[in-house]
Design a protein around this motif. Structure first.
Motif, PDB file in Angstrom:
ATOM      1  N   VAL A  15      20.073  -9.785  54.133  1.00 48.45           N
ATOM      2  CA  VAL A  15      19.618 -11.134  53.756  1.00 48.45           C
ATOM      3  C   VAL A  15      20.108 -11.413  52.349  1.00 48.45           C
ATOM      4  N   ARG A  16      20.892 -12.450  52.236  1.00 48.36           N
ATOM      5  CA  ARG A  16      21.406 -12.723  50.885  1.00 48.36           C
ATOM      6  C   ARG A  16      20.459 -13.682  50.156  1.00 48.36           C
ATOM      7  N   PRO A  17      20.429 -13.585  48.808  1.00 44.34           N
ATOM      8  CA  PRO A  17      19.592 -14.525  48.052  1.00 44.34           C
ATOM      9  C   PRO A  17      20.196 -15.920  48.064  1.00 44.34           C
ATOM     10  N   LEU A  18      19.419 -16.909  47.665  1.00 45.70           N
ATOM     11  CA  LEU A  18      19.971 -18.274  47.580  1.00 45.70           C
ATOM     12  C   LEU A  18      21.053 -18.270  46.511  1.00 45.70           C
ATOM     13  N   ILE A  19      22.114 -18.971  46.795  1.00 45.19           N
ATOM     14  CA  ILE A  19      23.190 -19.010  45.801  1.00 45.19           C
ATOM     15  C   ILE A  19      23.079 -20.308  44.994  1.00 45.19           C
ATOM     16  N   GLY A  20      23.888 -20.406  43.930  1.00 44.91           N
ATOM     17  CA  GLY A  20      23.808 -21.519  42.989  1.00 44.91           C
ATOM     18  C   GLY A  20      23.640 -22.880  43.627  1.00 44.91           C
ATOM     19  N   GLY A  87      27.659 -13.352  61.577  1.00 42.32           N
ATOM     20  CA  GLY A  87      26.657 -14.268  61.035  1.00 42.32           C
ATOM     21  C   GLY A  87      27.203 -15.666  60.855  1.00 42.32           C
ATOM     22  N   GLN A  88      26.252 -16.548  60.531  1.00 41.76           N
ATOM     23  CA  GLN A  88      26.634 -17.945  60.336  1.00 41.76           C
ATOM     24  C   GLN A  88      27.573 -18.071  59.134  1.00 41.76           C
ATOM     25  N   THR A  89      28.294 -19.171  59.122  1.00 39.37           N
ATOM     26  CA  THR A  89      29.199 -19.372  57.987  1.00 39.37           C
ATOM     27  C   THR A  89      28.403 -19.415  56.677  1.00 39.37           C
ATOM     28  N   GLY A  90      28.894 -18.751  55.695  1.00 35.04           N
ATOM     29  CA  GLY A  90      28.232 -18.728  54.388  1.00 35.04           C
ATOM     30  C   GLY A  90      27.103 -17.725  54.291  1.00 35.04           C
ATOM     31  N   SER A  91      26.866 -16.949  55.345  1.00 32.39           N
ATOM     32  CA  SER A  91      25.719 -16.037  55.309  1.00 32.39           C
ATOM     33  C   SER A  91      26.014 -14.758  54.517  1.00 32.39           C
ATOM     34  N   GLY A  92      27.270 -14.535  54.168  1.00 31.96           N
ATOM     35  CA  GLY A  92      27.587 -13.382  53.315  1.00 31.96           C
ATOM     36  C   GLY A  92      28.365 -12.268  53.991  1.00 31.96           C
ATOM     37  N   LYS A  93      29.071 -12.555  55.086  1.00 37.69           N
ATOM     38  CA  LYS A  93      29.817 -11.507  55.805  1.00 37.69           C
ATOM     39  C   LYS A  93      30.953 -10.963  54.935  1.00 37.69           C
ATOM     40  N   THR A  94      31.745 -11.914  54.388  1.00 38.51           N
ATOM     41  CA  THR A  94      32.905 -11.501  53.594  1.00 38.51           C
ATOM     42  C   THR A  94      32.434 -10.744  52.349  1.00 38.51           C
ATOM     43  N   TYR A  95      31.373 -11.242  51.754  1.00 34.78           N
ATOM     44  CA  TYR A  95      30.800 -10.595  50.565  1.00 34.78           C
ATOM     45  C   TYR A  95      30.365  -9.176  50.917  1.00 34.78           C
ATOM     46  N   THR A  96      29.656  -9.063  52.058  1.00 37.92           N
ATOM     47  CA  THR A  96      29.129  -7.757  52.453  1.00 37.92           C
ATOM     48  C   THR A  96      30.251  -6.764  52.730  1.00 37.92           C
ATOM     49  N   MET A 218      29.061 -25.617  54.278  1.00 38.68           N
ATOM     50  CA  MET A 218      28.222 -24.472  53.947  1.00 38.68           C
ATOM     51  C   MET A 218      28.933 -23.396  53.161  1.00 38.68           C
ATOM     52  N   ASN A 219      30.223 -23.442  53.123  1.00 38.32           N
ATOM     53  CA  ASN A 219      30.965 -22.422  52.371  1.00 38.32           C
ATOM     54  C   ASN A 219      32.288 -23.021  51.904  1.00 38.32           C
ATOM     55  N   ASN A 220      32.457 -23.044  50.572  1.00 40.30           N
ATOM     56  CA  ASN A 220      33.679 -23.651  50.043  1.00 40.30           C
ATOM     57  C   ASN A 220      34.918 -22.893  50.458  1.00 40.30           C
ATOM     58  N   GLN A 221      34.760 -21.601  50.550  1.00 41.55           N
ATOM     59  CA  GLN A 221      35.924 -20.814  50.974  1.00 41.55           C
ATOM     60  C   GLN A 221      35.530 -19.969  52.173  1.00 41.55           C
ATOM     61  N   SER A 222      35.545 -20.631  53.314  1.00 38.11           N
ATOM     62  CA  SER A 222      35.041 -19.993  54.522  1.00 38.11           C
ATOM     63  C   SER A 222      36.189 -19.339  55.289  1.00 38.11           C
ATOM     64  N   SER A 223      35.958 -18.098  55.726  1.00 38.02           N
ATOM     65  CA  SER A 223      37.020 -17.430  56.493  1.00 38.02           C
ATOM     66  C   SER A 223      37.118 -18.098  57.857  1.00 38.02           C
ATOM     67  N   ARG A 224      38.332 -18.483  58.225  1.00 40.22           N
ATOM     68  CA  ARG A 224      38.504 -19.169  59.502  1.00 40.22           C
ATOM     69  C   ARG A 224      39.036 -18.217  60.571  1.00 40.22           C
ATOM     70  N   LEU A 266      33.996 -11.039  60.795  1.00 34.96           N
ATOM     71  CA  LEU A 266      34.204 -12.127  61.763  1.00 34.96           C
ATOM     72  C   LEU A 266      34.252 -13.468  61.047  1.00 34.96           C
ATOM     73  N   ALA A 267      34.881 -14.435  61.721  1.00 34.03           N
ATOM     74  CA  ALA A 267      34.850 -15.804  61.200  1.00 34.03           C
ATOM     75  C   ALA A 267      33.430 -16.323  61.391  1.00 34.03           C
ATOM     76  N   GLY A 268      33.027 -17.248  60.530  1.00 33.12           N
ATOM     77  CA  GLY A 268      31.651 -17.757  60.610  1.00 33.12           C
ATOM     78  C   GLY A 268      31.361 -18.426  61.934  1.00 33.12           C
ATOM     79  N   SER A 269      30.200 -18.068  62.514  1.00 29.31           N
ATOM     80  CA  SER A 269      29.798 -18.785  63.727  1.00 29.31           C
ATOM     81  C   SER A 269      28.909 -19.919  63.230  1.00 29.31           C
TER      82      SER A 269
HETATM   83  N1  LIG Z   1      24.227 -10.552  48.921  1.00 33.68           N
HETATM   84  C1  LIG Z   1      24.745 -11.551  48.195  1.00 33.68           C
HETATM   85  N2  LIG Z   1      24.405 -11.696  46.895  1.00 33.68           N
HETATM   86  C2  LIG Z   1      24.909 -12.722  46.145  1.00 33.68           C
HETATM   87  N3  LIG Z   1      25.752 -13.646  46.617  1.00 33.68           N
HETATM   88  C3  LIG Z   1      26.125 -13.557  47.910  1.00 33.68           C
HETATM   89  C4  LIG Z   1      25.647 -12.501  48.758  1.00 33.68           C
HETATM   90  N4  LIG Z   1      26.179 -12.673  49.986  1.00 33.68           N
HETATM   91  C5  LIG Z   1      26.986 -13.748  49.907  1.00 33.68           C
HETATM   92  N5  LIG Z   1      26.957 -14.281  48.672  1.00 33.68           N
HETATM   93  C6  LIG Z   1      27.670 -15.493  48.245  1.00 33.68           C
HETATM   94  O1  LIG Z   1      27.552 -16.461  49.298  1.00 33.68           O
HETATM   95  C7  LIG Z   1      28.697 -17.229  49.462  1.00 33.68           C
HETATM   96  C8  LIG Z   1      29.154 -17.176  50.914  1.00 33.68           C
HETATM   97  O2  LIG Z   1      29.417 -15.843  51.253  1.00 33.68           O
HETATM   98  P1  LIG Z   1      30.610 -15.382  52.189  1.00 33.68           P
HETATM   99  O3  LIG Z   1      31.855 -16.172  51.876  1.00 33.68           O
HETATM  100  O4  LIG Z   1      30.669 -13.945  52.131  1.00 33.68           O
HETATM  101  O5  LIG Z   1      30.055 -15.902  53.551  1.00 33.68           O
HETATM  102  P2  LIG Z   1      30.676 -15.692  55.002  1.00 33.68           P
HETATM  103  O6  LIG Z   1      29.592 -15.352  55.908  1.00 33.68           O
HETATM  104  O7  LIG Z   1      31.818 -14.783  54.921  1.00 33.68           O
HETATM  105  O8  LIG Z   1      31.183 -17.170  55.317  1.00 33.68           O
HETATM  106  P3  LIG Z   1      32.285 -17.649  56.361  1.00 33.68           P
HETATM  107  O9  LIG Z   1      31.851 -17.187  57.674  1.00 33.68           O
HETATM  108  O10 LIG Z   1      32.285 -19.135  56.213  1.00 33.68           O
HETATM  109  O11 LIG Z   1      33.531 -17.019  55.868  1.00 33.68           O
HETATM  110  C9  LIG Z   1      29.711 -16.664  48.498  1.00 33.68           C
HETATM  111  O12 LIG Z   1      29.764 -17.490  47.353  1.00 33.68           O
HETATM  112  C10 LIG Z   1      29.172 -15.296  48.133  1.00 33.68           C
HETATM  113  O13 LIG Z   1      29.523 -14.929  46.799  1.00 33.68           O
END
Ligand SMILES: Nc1ncnc2c1ncn2[C@@H]1O[C@H](COP(=O)(O)OP(=O)(O)OP(=O)(O)O)[C@@H](O)[C@H]1O
Length: 867
Positions: A15-20, A87-96, A218-224, A266-269
């Protein structure tokens, strides 16, 4: 259900925290973690998993140790493993996972897996040899793209200078294939050999930069795309490891092990409405889900490949076998490359056959079907025999088959040369086009642009990074201000304003960065296109050289064939002229030997028997004279035709030569041949237009062949003129003698009915014998023809079964050659009278018969070819 411990699939929630952005928009956490349990609650629903990290669950930092480290350990026991972020787009997959390039990759699981892997290798290297390879592919709209391909790799090498060596220098696009037995294979993805962690990180960074990204609400730079980073670990136990004191002894049961760790982002669902995905993005949403099927296939293919690799390996202790294995691997690569080359060649042949078809069509449109193969044969069959009258008569052969073949060969040569010219022309056009395309690419200096974009991207990345840092700092300040009572609202407002401005700035940076990434990718695609173009140009050039050589060879072969043919014709004409001279000589002798029958002094015969004998002798002689005169007449006519035809051709050739010298010859093709249409437009030639084929053949001659033909024609003309003069003089002498002889013949001196009767009877007998001889001759002819057809059929069948029709046909001496001409060769001599005539006539007749027989023997095998 299996218990959680036994199950080979584990699910962890991060579970990621709320972002900016979310905090600014006033978003609130909607997921809460049940304390002390791996359970999350959304509204009234609760869900249990194997692990829950972040937001009140286990700390995120524990995720690697609990979830991925055991998998890395498993690799060393030869177990494959896959980590998938879903996970959903922006949920933090790429970050994780840490596949987002510089932006925080070091916190990702992949990075941590690398560290664990290399530290374990470090511990085990004293007893085990390791080989590591990585591949990085993405699945975009059901297509598999190689993120480590040669072109983009070049950039990493240049910028980082520590990227690993590419195993395969050039790769076609990655393809997922299903074999006939349902096994899914992946071909063409780049595998990079890596030695150090730094190299592996460079591959991850390089591939991450090349990933397809786009912007959603939901994500400025979303993996497609779905991205798979695969680490392949090959380990071979060292034969006699020297264990350093205190080093752990690993329990490695096998000599060779190979295992793969797939790390999948995975790409965001997403749900279209929520994410604002429209048009292209929405369609991508559809594709991403379809791409999941492709992903399944890819992972399955990667697993199968591992099995294949393992199956291929043998205990490494046997170093010979290891070397053999290496050699086999190299051979496989070589075979694959050869296969590709052959495919390309096949493609070349295919396009050539298309060109050929086009040419044939073009030819048919022009109203003639004189094309290669069946078309050519048909064309030759339809040809007017008069087209060849010159050549036929020039060698005095009645049978036109040989000439048909010659004309066929000439036509075939002309058509082949024209086809190759046309093909060459097409290749040149193609080459020009490709070269101008290439020029376009070259004009924009690729390297400079690439460097420019790379630099720009890095700058933007840094700016974005510092803006984010500033934003996070301010956010923390705002939060602490809010928490501290008594602080002024005004200060907080100022901070919030600043934050908003910073957020806008960050957004702007992200957009710019995205557009730069797109431009860079476009550039990379441009580079790929340039490479392809270069390859195509090389290929076309090679084809062009081959074709030019073929044209040259063809022309040379034809020239040689033509020269030998000219020689042959000249020889035949010489023989024919000699023969004519013999006939003329014979006529002369006959005329000189002509004398009245010896009668008794008083005009009565010495004895009736003696008189009858001398009468018959006289009749024989007279008949031979008549036949001979007739034959010489015929020869004279034939020779006159030869003369006219030779003179006609010579005149055209000379005129052509003169025009060439004056520089008014119509422009010629590459090989020096003019066109018939152009020749026909010259007014001076109109008189000759009745013989279109002759004109066309002449116009097709290159200048050197034309000169050779002129000299050969002049020789033939001089021979023919000599023969004509001799015949003309002999004929006029015969006429002269005839006039002088009139009135002194025996017929005027026949005195009795008995003598007249006997003479008449004798004449009838001679006529009957002559007709019998003719009948036998035509029977023999027929027999020979039948033999020739039978042989042709047998040869054809043999040719079909052995694939070499011509070879059998050419083999005159073989068992299938026509039977030799039977003994009655002299029957070929049409004047039956000479068969029973006196010595000189017989000799001439025999020679001629032999010549005819030779002709027939020469011609018979060629029937096989034509049939
Ligand atoms: N655990 C976390 N702590 C802090 N910031 C996070 C965390 N997980 C994700 N973020 C931030 O959330 C935003 C979206 O994350 P990320 O791009 O990884 O999502 P995603 O699931 O890969 O999206 P998509 O499916 O659209 O590619 C990014 O700005 C990332 O820095």
């Amino acid at each position: 259900m299996e218990s959680s411990e036994d199950c080979c699939v584990k699910v962890a929630v991060h579970v990621r925290p709320l972002i900016g952005d979310e905090r600014l928009q006033g978003c609130k956490d909607c997921v809460s973690v049940v304390s002390g349990k791996p359970q999350v609650q959304i509204g009234t629903h609760s869900f249990t998993f194997d692990h829950v990290y972040g937001s009140g669950g286990s700390p995120s930092s524990a995720m690697f140790e609990e979830c991925v480290a055991p998998l890395v350990d498993g690799l060393f026991q030869g177990y494959n493993a896959t980590v998938i972020a879903y996970g959903q787009t922006g949920s933090g997959k790429t970050y994780t996972m840490g596949t987002g390039g510089r932006d925080g990759y070091q916190f990702g699981l992949i990075h941590q897996a690398m560290s664990a892997l290399f530290s374990k290798i470090e511990n085990l290297k004293h007893c085990t040899e390791f080989q590591l390879h990585v591949s990085f592919i993405e699945i975009l709209k059901e297509e598999v793209r190689d993120l480590l391909d040669a072109t983009s790799m070049g950039k990493t090498e240049a910028s980082n200078g520590h990227a690993g060596k590419l195993v395969v220098p050039e790769k076609p696009p990655v393809q997922i294939r299903e074999t006939s037995n349902g096994v899914i294979t992946l071909s063409g993805s780049t595998e990079v050999d890596v030695i150090t962690q730094k190299e592996m990180i460079a591959c991850l960074e390089q591939g991450s930069l090349s990933r397809a990204t786009g912007s959603t609400n939901m994500n400025n730079q979303s993996s497609r795309s779905h991205a798979i980073f695969t680490i392949t670990l090959e380990q071979m136990r060292k034969p006699n490891p020297v264990l350093p004191a205190g080093s752990p002894v690993e329990d490695m049961t096998e000599d060779y092990l190979c295992a793969k760790l797939h790390l999948v982002d995975l790409a965001g669902s997403e749900r279209a409405k929520r994410t604002g995905s429209e048009g292209l993005r929405f369609r991508e949403g559809i594709h991403i889900n379809r791409g999941l099927l492709a992903l399944g296939n890819v992972i399955s293919a990667l697993g199968d490949e591992k099995k294949r690799k393992e199956a291929m390996h043998v205990p490494y202790r046997d170093s010979k076998l290891t070397r053999l294995l290496q050699a086999l691997k190299e051979r496989i690569f070589w075979l694959e490359a050869t296969n590709e080359e052959l495919c390309r060649e096949l493609h070349g042949y295919h396009s050539r056959s298309i060109l050929m078809e086009k040419f044939e069509r073009n030819f048919q449109e022009k109203g003639t079907d004189l094309i290669k193969g069946e078309g050519l044969k048909r064309g030759l069959q339809n040809m007017d025999v008069s087209d060849h009258h010159m050549s036929d008569s020039s060698i005095g052969v009645d049978n036109t088959k040989e000439m048909d073949e010659e004309a066929a060969k000439e036509w075939e040569h002309t058509i082949l040369q024209n086809t190759m010219d046309w093909e060459l022309n097409e290749l040149n056009k193609c080459l020009e086009q490709k070269e101008s395309e290439m020029k376009l690419f070259n004009d924009s200096d690729t390297a400079v642009l690439k460097q420019h974009f790379g630099k720009k991207l890095l700058e933007l990345e840094n700016e974005k990074w510092s803006a984010q840092q500033e934003r996070d700092r301010l956010l923390a300040e705002v939060e602490s201000l809010a928490a501290t009572t008594g602080q002024k609202q005004k200060l907080q407002d100022i901070h919030v304003q600043k934050l908003k401005a910073l957020e806008a700035q960050i957004l702007d940076f992200k957009k710019k960065q995205e557009s730069q990434v797109q431009l860079l990718k476009q550039k990379q695609r441009g580079d790929e296109a340039t490479k392809r173009l270069q390859d195509e140009i090389q290929f076309i050039k090679a084809q062009k050289v081959q074709l030019q050589q073929k044209i040259k060879q063809g022309a040379e072969q034809f020239r040689q064939w033509k020269a030998s043919r000219e020689k042959e014709l000249l020889q035949v004409l010489q023989r024919k002229t000699e023969e004519t001279a013999m006939a003329t000589k014979r006529l002369k002798e006959l005329l000189e030997a002509r004398k009245p029958v010896a009668l008794t002094a008083n005009g009565s015969s010495i004895s009736s028997q003696g008189n009858e004998k001398s009468l018959q002798c006289w009749l024989d002689h007279e008949l031979e004279v008549v036949v001979n005169v007739h034959e010489v007449h015929l020869e004279y006519e034939k020779q006159s035709q030869v003369q006219a035809a030779l003179a006609e051709e010579l005149a055209i050739l000379k005129q052509e030569e003169e025009l060439d010298a004056e520089g008014c010859t119509p422009p010629r093709g590459r090989n020096g041949r003019g066109s018939y249409a152009q020749l026909a437009r010259i007014p001076v030639k109109r008189a000759f237009l009745h013989n279109l084929n002759l004109l066309e053949r002449i116009s097709a001659l290159p200048p050197t062949a034309r000169l050779a033909r002129i000299s050969s024609l002049e020789n033939m003309l001089s021979l023919s003129s000599n023969a004509l003069i001799a015949m003309a003089s002999q004929l006029s002498e015969a006429e002269e003698r005839e006039r002088a002889f009139t009135g002194r013949g025996l017929l005027t001196q026949l005195h009795s009915m008995a003598e007249a009767k006997s003479s008449l009877q004798y004449m009838f007998n001679v006529a009957a014998e002559a007709s019998e001889a003719q009948r036998k001759e035509s029977e023999t002819k027929q027999k020979l023809q039948e033999q020739a057809v039978a042989i042709a059929l047998a040869t054809y069948e043999m040719g079909n079964s052995h694939g070499s029709l011509k070879h059998s046909a050419d083999d005159k001496s073989g068992a299938l050659s026509p039977l030799p001409l039977p003994a009655q060769k002299q029957l070929k001599y049409s004047a039956g009278v000479t068969c029973r005539a006196n010595t000189v006539g017989e000799e001439v007749g025999h020679d001629r018969a032999c010549w005819k027989a030779v002709e027939m023997e020469e011609k018979s095998p060629s029937v096989a070819v034509t049939v």
